[in-house]
Design an enzyme around this catalytic site. Structure first.
Site, PDB file in Angstrom:
ATOM      1  N   ILE A 134       4.928  -5.387  -4.002  1.00 28.53           N
ATOM      2  CA  ILE A 134       5.038  -6.660  -3.317  1.00 28.53           C
ATOM      3  C   ILE A 134       6.158  -6.770  -2.538  1.00 28.53           C
ATOM      4  CG2 ILE A 134       5.570  -9.089  -4.086  1.00 28.53           C
ATOM      5  CD1 ILE A 134       4.026  -8.166  -6.734  1.00 28.53           C
ATOM      6  N   GLU A 162       1.471  -3.275 -11.428  1.00 27.37           N
ATOM      7  CA  GLU A 162       1.774  -2.319 -12.476  1.00 27.37           C
ATOM      8  C   GLU A 162       0.241  -2.141 -13.353  1.00 27.37           C
ATOM      9  OE1 GLU A 162       3.877  -0.002 -12.293  1.00 27.37           O
ATOM     10  OE2 GLU A 162       5.993  -1.191 -12.156  1.00 27.37           O
ATOM     11  N   ARG A 220      -1.932   0.027 -11.314  1.00 29.34           N
ATOM     12  CA  ARG A 220      -1.672   1.422 -11.469  1.00 29.34           C
ATOM     13  C   ARG A 220      -1.870   2.176 -12.771  1.00 29.34           C
ATOM     14  NH1 ARG A 220       4.354  -0.157  -9.509  1.00 29.34           N
ATOM     15  NH2 ARG A 220       4.197  -0.038  -7.088  1.00 29.34           N
TER      16      ARG A 220
END
Length: 286
Positions: free
Chosen positions: A94, A183, A186
């Site tokens: 970000i 996250e 991911r």
């Protein structure tokens, strides 16, 4: 589709080296449930360009030029108020966000570069007094992310906080935002952890924190394993929910086959970084 539209897509593909950024993604918390959140994370993953997969995992591009490097996420709180978040498609970092007519960027070179391409129409630009590094954010927030509850209600609160400038409160809000978006994109496990927190907040599990700290290391070893019969050149040590250390040594591990969803390109991983980097969001520069 007109010939002009086709030509436009071809030009964009050439500009991005053969990969097309698929566009903005949005998520509305009003009426959100585990399924709609899962669709949002799927859309986020699908919007990240890649040319190849390694062990069936998309390998993020090493570099993208210009405005194509940034994806915009439009996030709406329960009241329908929105912020727009700029994400670097090469690492899911970000860079900053837009709230009303004010843009906010992390205090780091990568975010400064991003500000040249996104939120150009903002009437005011504020550089936050910290980088996007987990350690810096935790210091600014006054607490580690292990003690900051995450979930969809927490994401709503984070969006509401970021609508109005308060650098201390923003740091905690950004820690929530990073974990519930980047996250979760991911790692499937982190996505599922947030889905379990669709209607309540809870601090991150030990396994969540461990995965967050090990993304770059896992990405590196999975790529290196291609030339080493599927064996990691350096084992990655993760921590499970009970605090037990688990050594990951090859690509047959469930972390590789069914958990990690995106790989950071080795060209964007610092030399010597083999994971267990507790102070960073992904790797040492963020």
């Amino acid at each position: 589709m007109s010939r002009f539209s086709v030509l436009s897509f071809l030009i964009l593909a050439i500009f991005l080296g053969g990969s097309i950024v698929k566009g903005d993604v949005s998520f509305r918390l009003s009426g959100a449930d585990p399924r709609s959140y899962g669709m949002f994370i799927k859309d986020l993953r699908n919007a990240l360009p890649f040319r190849e997969k390694v062990y069936n995992i998309p390998l993020l591009l090493p570099s993208v030029s210009g405005a194509g490097r940034y994806l915009l996420m439009h996030l709406f709180n329960y009241d329908g108020k929105t912020i727009t978040v700029a994400v670097d498609v090469t690492n899911v970092y970000i860079m900053g966000y837009l709230a009303d007519t004010t843009s906010y960027f992390f205090n780091e070179p990568a975010a400064e570069l991003a500000s040249q391409y996104v939120f150009r129409d903002a009437r005011r630009k504020i550089t936050l007094p910290y980088s996007g590094n987990y350690e810096r954010l935790q210091i600014a927030a006054g607490k580690p992310r292990e003690k900051i509850p995450i979930g969809l209600p927490a994401l709503d609160s984070a969006i509401s906080t970021l609508l109005h400038y308060d650098s201390t409160a923003a740091a905690g809000a950004l820690l929530v935002l990073i974990q519930t978006t980047a996250e979760a994109a991911r790692f499937k496990y982190i996505e599922q952890q947030i889905q379990e927190r669709a209607y309540r907040d809870e601090v991150p599990s030990l396994a969540t924190i461990s995965l967050e700290n090990s993304w770059s290391g896992l990405s590196k070893q999975i790529q290196l394993a291609q030339g080493n019969n599927g064996i990691f050149r350096t084992p990655i040590v993760l921590v499970d929910n009970k605090g037990n250390r688990v050594q990951i040594t090859n690509v047959t591990s469930k972390v590789v086959t069914s958990n990690i969803q995106l790989l950071l390109n080795t060209r964007n991983i610092a030399e010597g970084d083999n994971g267990d980097v507790s102070t960073t969001h992904g790797f040492s520069s963020y």
